[in-house]
Write a protein that holds these residues in place. Structure first.
Motif, PDB file in Angstrom:
ATOM      1  N   MET A 149      85.685  22.863  47.553  1.00  0.00           N
ATOM      2  CA  MET A 149      86.918  23.607  47.297  1.00  0.00           C
ATOM      3  C   MET A 149      86.583  25.022  46.837  1.00  0.00           C
ATOM      4  SD  MET A 149      89.420  20.841  45.463  1.00  0.00           S
ATOM      5  CE  MET A 149      88.326  20.573  44.073  1.00  0.00           C
ATOM      6  N   ALA A 150      87.589  25.906  46.973  1.00  0.00           N
ATOM      7  CA  ALA A 150      87.325  27.291  46.604  1.00  0.00           C
ATOM      8  C   ALA A 150      88.614  28.026  46.331  1.00  0.00           C
ATOM      9  CB  ALA A 150      86.555  27.988  47.732  1.00  0.00           C
ATOM     10  N   GLY A 151      88.526  29.012  45.436  1.00  0.00           N
ATOM     11  CA  GLY A 151      89.640  29.911  45.213  1.00  0.00           C
ATOM     12  C   GLY A 151      89.674  30.970  46.298  1.00  0.00           C
ATOM     13  N   ILE A 152      90.851  31.559  46.490  1.00  0.00           N
ATOM     14  CA  ILE A 152      91.045  32.583  47.521  1.00  0.00           C
ATOM     15  C   ILE A 152      91.635  33.815  46.857  1.00  0.00           C
ATOM     16  CG2 ILE A 152      92.266  33.175  49.652  1.00  0.00           C
ATOM     17  CD1 ILE A 152      92.291  30.154  50.286  1.00  0.00           C
ATOM     18  N   GLU A 153      91.042  34.976  47.147  1.00  0.00           N
ATOM     19  CA  GLU A 153      91.530  36.205  46.536  1.00  0.00           C
ATOM     20  C   GLU A 153      91.801  37.258  47.606  1.00  0.00           C
ATOM     21  OE1 GLU A 153      90.337  39.469  43.067  1.00  0.00           O
ATOM     22  OE2 GLU A 153      88.969  37.818  43.535  1.00  0.00           O
ATOM     23  N   LEU A 154      92.986  37.850  47.538  1.00  0.00           N
ATOM     24  CA  LEU A 154      93.362  38.950  48.421  1.00  0.00           C
ATOM     25  C   LEU A 154      93.369  40.228  47.589  1.00  0.00           C
ATOM     26  CD1 LEU A 154      94.621  36.278  49.640  1.00  0.00           C
ATOM     27  CD2 LEU A 154      96.313  37.751  50.739  1.00  0.00           C
ATOM     28  N   ARG A 155      92.589  41.213  48.017  1.00  0.00           N
ATOM     29  CA  ARG A 155      92.495  42.478  47.298  1.00  0.00           C
ATOM     30  C   ARG A 155      93.007  43.614  48.175  1.00  0.00           C
ATOM     31  NH1 ARG A 155      86.350  42.213  44.695  1.00  0.00           N
ATOM     32  NH2 ARG A 155      86.697  40.411  43.293  1.00  0.00           N
ATOM     33  N   ASN A 156      94.210  44.082  47.885  1.00  0.00           N
ATOM     34  CA  ASN A 156      94.809  45.234  48.587  1.00  0.00           C
ATOM     35  C   ASN A 156      94.770  45.060  50.101  1.00  0.00           C
ATOM     36  OD1 ASN A 156      93.017  46.604  46.057  1.00  0.00           O
ATOM     37  ND2 ASN A 156      95.228  47.020  46.116  1.00  0.00           N
ATOM     38  N   ILE A 157      95.210  43.890  50.551  1.00  0.00           N
ATOM     39  CA  ILE A 157      95.176  43.548  51.979  1.00  0.00           C
ATOM     40  C   ILE A 157      96.344  44.187  52.721  1.00  0.00           C
ATOM     41  CG2 ILE A 157      95.440  41.637  53.624  1.00  0.00           C
ATOM     42  CD1 ILE A 157      92.745  41.502  52.404  1.00  0.00           C
ATOM     43  N   SER A 158      96.043  44.758  53.876  1.00  0.00           N
ATOM     44  CA  SER A 158      97.082  45.295  54.758  1.00  0.00           C
ATOM     45  C   SER A 158      96.811  44.861  56.187  1.00  0.00           C
ATOM     46  CB  SER A 158      97.129  46.822  54.706  1.00  0.00           C
ATOM     47  OG  SER A 158      97.527  47.288  53.439  1.00  0.00           O
ATOM     48  N   LYS A 159      97.901  44.750  56.976  1.00  0.00           N
ATOM     49  CA  LYS A 159      97.785  44.502  58.406  1.00  0.00           C
ATOM     50  C   LYS A 159      98.711  45.461  59.129  1.00  0.00           C
ATOM     51  CE  LYS A 159      96.718  42.726  62.335  1.00  0.00           C
ATOM     52  NZ  LYS A 159      95.361  42.921  62.907  1.00  0.00           N
ATOM     53  N   VAL A 160      98.109  46.299  59.993  1.00  0.00           N
ATOM     54  CA  VAL A 160      98.860  47.293  60.755  1.00  0.00           C
ATOM     55  C   VAL A 160      98.623  47.042  62.239  1.00  0.00           C
ATOM     56  CG1 VAL A 160      99.253  49.743  61.161  1.00  0.00           C
ATOM     57  CG2 VAL A 160      98.559  48.963  58.882  1.00  0.00           C
ATOM     58  N   TYR A 161      99.704  46.943  63.008  1.00  0.00           N
ATOM     59  CA  TYR A 161      99.607  46.753  64.453  1.00  0.00           C
ATOM     60  C   TYR A 161      99.853  48.082  65.165  1.00  0.00           C
ATOM     61  CZ  TYR A 161      99.953  41.719  63.591  1.00  0.00           C
ATOM     62  OH  TYR A 161      99.737  40.429  63.159  1.00  0.00           O
ATOM     63  N   GLY A 162      99.022  48.388  66.115  1.00  0.00           N
ATOM     64  CA  GLY A 162      99.222  49.570  66.939  1.00  0.00           C
ATOM     65  C   GLY A 162      99.184  50.878  66.183  1.00  0.00           C
ATOM     66  N   GLY A 163      98.599  50.862  65.008  1.00  0.00           N
ATOM     67  CA  GLY A 163      98.462  52.085  64.236  1.00  0.00           C
ATOM     68  C   GLY A 163      99.685  52.506  63.451  1.00  0.00           C
TER      69      GLY A 163
ATOM     70  N   ALA B 165      93.230  17.954  60.105  1.00  0.00           N
ATOM     71  CA  ALA B 165      92.747  18.953  59.149  1.00  0.00           C
ATOM     72  C   ALA B 165      91.970  18.289  58.018  1.00  0.00           C
ATOM     73  CB  ALA B 165      93.932  19.737  58.592  1.00  0.00           C
ATOM     74  N   LEU B 166      92.492  17.168  57.522  1.00  0.00           N
ATOM     75  CA  LEU B 166      91.851  16.486  56.391  1.00  0.00           C
ATOM     76  C   LEU B 166      90.476  15.939  56.734  1.00  0.00           C
ATOM     77  CD1 LEU B 166      94.916  14.510  55.019  1.00  0.00           C
ATOM     78  CD2 LEU B 166      93.550  16.131  53.709  1.00  0.00           C
ATOM     79  N   VAL B 167      90.318  15.457  57.947  1.00  0.00           N
ATOM     80  CA  VAL B 167      89.070  14.785  58.320  1.00  0.00           C
ATOM     81  C   VAL B 167      87.873  15.733  58.253  1.00  0.00           C
ATOM     82  CG1 VAL B 167      89.056  15.184  60.824  1.00  0.00           C
ATOM     83  CG2 VAL B 167      88.249  12.983  59.903  1.00  0.00           C
ATOM     84  N   ARG B 168      88.147  17.020  58.305  1.00  0.00           N
ATOM     85  CA  ARG B 168      87.066  18.012  58.241  1.00  0.00           C
ATOM     86  C   ARG B 168      86.558  18.226  56.820  1.00  0.00           C
ATOM     87  NH1 ARG B 168      89.055  23.412  60.638  1.00  0.00           N
ATOM     88  NH2 ARG B 168      87.187  24.017  59.480  1.00  0.00           N
ATOM     89  N   GLU B 169      87.352  17.810  55.819  1.00  0.00           N
ATOM     90  CA  GLU B 169      87.010  18.018  54.403  1.00  0.00           C
ATOM     91  C   GLU B 169      86.709  19.495  54.125  1.00  0.00           C
ATOM     92  OE1 GLU B 169      83.829  15.310  53.517  1.00  0.00           O
ATOM     93  OE2 GLU B 169      85.061  13.536  53.900  1.00  0.00           O
ATOM     94  N   PRO B 170      87.669  20.387  54.439  1.00  0.00           N
ATOM     95  CA  PRO B 170      87.454  21.834  54.299  1.00  0.00           C
ATOM     96  C   PRO B 170      87.614  22.304  52.857  1.00  0.00           C
ATOM     97  CG  PRO B 170      89.662  21.443  55.040  1.00  0.00           C
ATOM     98  CD  PRO B 170      89.005  20.087  54.940  1.00  0.00           C
ATOM     99  N   GLN B 171      87.319  23.596  52.634  1.00  0.00           N
ATOM    100  CA  GLN B 171      87.521  24.203  51.317  1.00  0.00           C
ATOM    101  C   GLN B 171      88.989  24.394  50.988  1.00  0.00           C
ATOM    102  OE1 GLN B 171      84.582  27.333  49.882  1.00  0.00           O
ATOM    103  NE2 GLN B 171      84.611  27.751  52.073  1.00  0.00           N
ATOM    104  N   ALA B 172      89.813  24.617  52.041  1.00  0.00           N
ATOM    105  CA  ALA B 172      91.233  24.898  51.825  1.00  0.00           C
ATOM    106  C   ALA B 172      92.020  24.541  53.076  1.00  0.00           C
ATOM    107  CB  ALA B 172      91.438  26.372  51.483  1.00  0.00           C
ATOM    108  N   PHE B 173      93.312  24.260  52.867  1.00  0.00           N
ATOM    109  CA  PHE B 173      94.225  23.988  53.971  1.00  0.00           C
ATOM    110  C   PHE B 173      95.256  25.108  54.045  1.00  0.00           C
ATOM    111  CE2 PHE B 173      92.937  19.746  52.493  1.00  0.00           C
ATOM    112  CZ  PHE B 173      92.407  19.233  53.666  1.00  0.00           C
TER     113      PHE B 173
ATOM    114  N   LYS C 213      95.888  13.593  45.741  1.00  0.00           N
ATOM    115  CA  LYS C 213      94.732  12.764  46.102  1.00  0.00           C
ATOM    116  C   LYS C 213      93.486  13.604  46.364  1.00  0.00           C
ATOM    117  CE  LYS C 213      97.137   8.853  48.261  1.00  0.00           C
ATOM    118  NZ  LYS C 213      97.392   8.157  49.551  1.00  0.00           N
ATOM    119  N   VAL C 214      93.631  14.660  47.167  1.00  0.00           N
ATOM    120  CA  VAL C 214      92.439  15.393  47.609  1.00  0.00           C
ATOM    121  C   VAL C 214      92.110  16.580  46.705  1.00  0.00           C
ATOM    122  CG1 VAL C 214      92.776  14.685  49.996  1.00  0.00           C
ATOM    123  CG2 VAL C 214      93.752  16.847  49.235  1.00  0.00           C
ATOM    124  N   GLY C 215      93.123  17.150  46.032  1.00  0.00           N
ATOM    125  CA  GLY C 215      92.883  18.245  45.092  1.00  0.00           C
ATOM    126  C   GLY C 215      92.369  19.529  45.699  1.00  0.00           C
TER     127      GLY C 215
END
Length: 373
Positions: free
Chosen positions: A1-15, A148-156, A183-185
């Motif tokens: 498992m892992a924490g997720i951090e977004l730092r000043n994220i932007s998404k621009v399409y076509g400029g 998705a669960l069967v992979r036992e990933p860090q995050a869903f 259950k899975v935490g």
């Protein structure tokens, strides 16, 4: 498992088309986070950037403390469940569950062990030899989650996975997802535009509008103390009644909020917070459940209403009425299930003044006062 951090994220399409604008958010390890907002607010785009399905125009994405901007989606150890389930139609349920593991070179015995464990957890062990076309919507949703669960990933990452289900099945699957998280935490980010999903499922809600984060907090904290009129009017159903009005100062330091012909005295505990706004235009926020048929000792005020319509919902009745009488602003109020009133009937309700919200008439931001417990 892992924490997720977004730092000043932007998404621009076509400029020039800004879908997500400079957002920052920290999602704790093992947290169930809800991204909530109307269509086009940027919540799904944000989810796809976390999963690596969209590039990041600006800012940094960290998963488990590691920068992931340029890491291939397959190497992020994150599982995504889409709105349309995206099951392989030519494969059985067992084949769908194990396909990702097979691509990763997991040995056959381990694949079979995981398929058995997950199918038991999801209650789909009797469906393993069926193909997707032979499954109901709820069964397909369970298979998509199981894959998705069967992979036992860090995050869903869940992108509106319940939106294609009927109302009864949605309610059942909300409960299943809550139980699954217990259950899975594992860290879960769930995107939705459904206020009920947000209130009932998440440990925290991140409300988005026009590519910005408007407010983040525990569901009840956000519900009780909305940051602005957008949050107040978006969260809960029916939403908060938002009425154009004015805050007037009365002799002796008293304050009244005016909305149409209704005059609502401000409680003593709120006067210090609101006093500097006396004489200004405001938006008065009144929750439907804070109207009552009988007075509340020491904290309510009578308000006249004229019935427009009633909605019989079984466990409760929604009264639609004009506040202050005929021609007043329209409100909704939650009434007991045995409540009845004819259109045009004039009634007196009692509003709980300890629950009143006032917002700046121009910006829509909440006017500061002691928080509601």
């Amino acid at each position: 498992m892992a924490g997720i951090e977004l730092r000043n994220i932007s998404k621009v399409y076509g400029g020039s088309v800004v879908a997500v604008d400079d957002i920052s958010l920290e999602i704790k390890d093992g947290e169930f986070m809800i991204f909530l907002g109307p269509s086009g607010c940027g919540k799904s785009t944000t989810l796809r950037m976390i999963g690596g399905l969209e590039s990041i125009s600006k800012g940094d994405l960290l998963i488990g403390g590691k920068r992931m901007n340029d890491v291939d989606p397959a190497d992020r150890d994150i599982a995504i469940v889409f709105q349309n389930y995206a099951l392989y139609p030519h494969m059985t349920v067992a084949g769908n569950l194990g396909f990702g593991l097979k691509l990763r070179g997991v040995d056959r015995a381990e694949i079979e062990r995981r398929i058995k464990a997950i199918s038991n957890m999801m209650g789909i062990e009797a469906l393993l030899e069926r193909k997707p076309a032979q499954l109901s919507g709820g069964q397909r949703q369970r298979v998509a989650l199981g894959r998705a669960l069967v992979r036992e990933p860090q995050a869903f990452l869940l992108d509106e996975p319940l939106s294609n289900l009927d109302a009864k099945l949605r309610a059942a699957m909300r409960t299943e997802l809550i139980k699954l998280h217990h259950k899975v935490g594992t860290t879960i980010i769930h995107v939705t535009h459904d206020q009920i999903e947000a209130m009932t499922m998440g440990q925290r809600i991140c409300i988005m509008k026009d590519g910005h984060i408007v407010q983040v907090g525990a569901p009840l904290d956000v519900y009780r103390n909305p940051a602005n009129t957008f949050v107040a009017g978006f969260l809960a159903s029916p939403p908060m009644n938002l009425l154009a009005g004015r805050l007037e100062g009365i002799g002796g330091g008293d304050l009244h909020a005016l909305a149409g012909a209704a005059r609502l005295p401000i409680p003593d505990a709120f006067r210090a917070g609101y006093a500097s706004h006396a004489g200004t235009t405001i938006t008065v926020g009144l929750r439907p459940e804070d109207f009552h048929l009988a007075p509340l000792a020491g904290r309510s005020t009578p308000v006249a209403v004229r019935t427009v319509a009633i909605e019989l919902l079984g466990p409760e009745v929604i009264l639609v009425a004009e506040l202050g009488g005929a021609g007043g602003p329209e409100i909704q109020a939650r009434m007991p299930r045995d409540f009845l009133a004819r259109p045009g009937a004039e009634l007196t309700l009692h509003y709980d003044l300890t629950q009143i919200h006032l917002f700046d008439g121009q910006s829509g931001n909440v006017l500061a006062r002691p928080q509601i417990a």
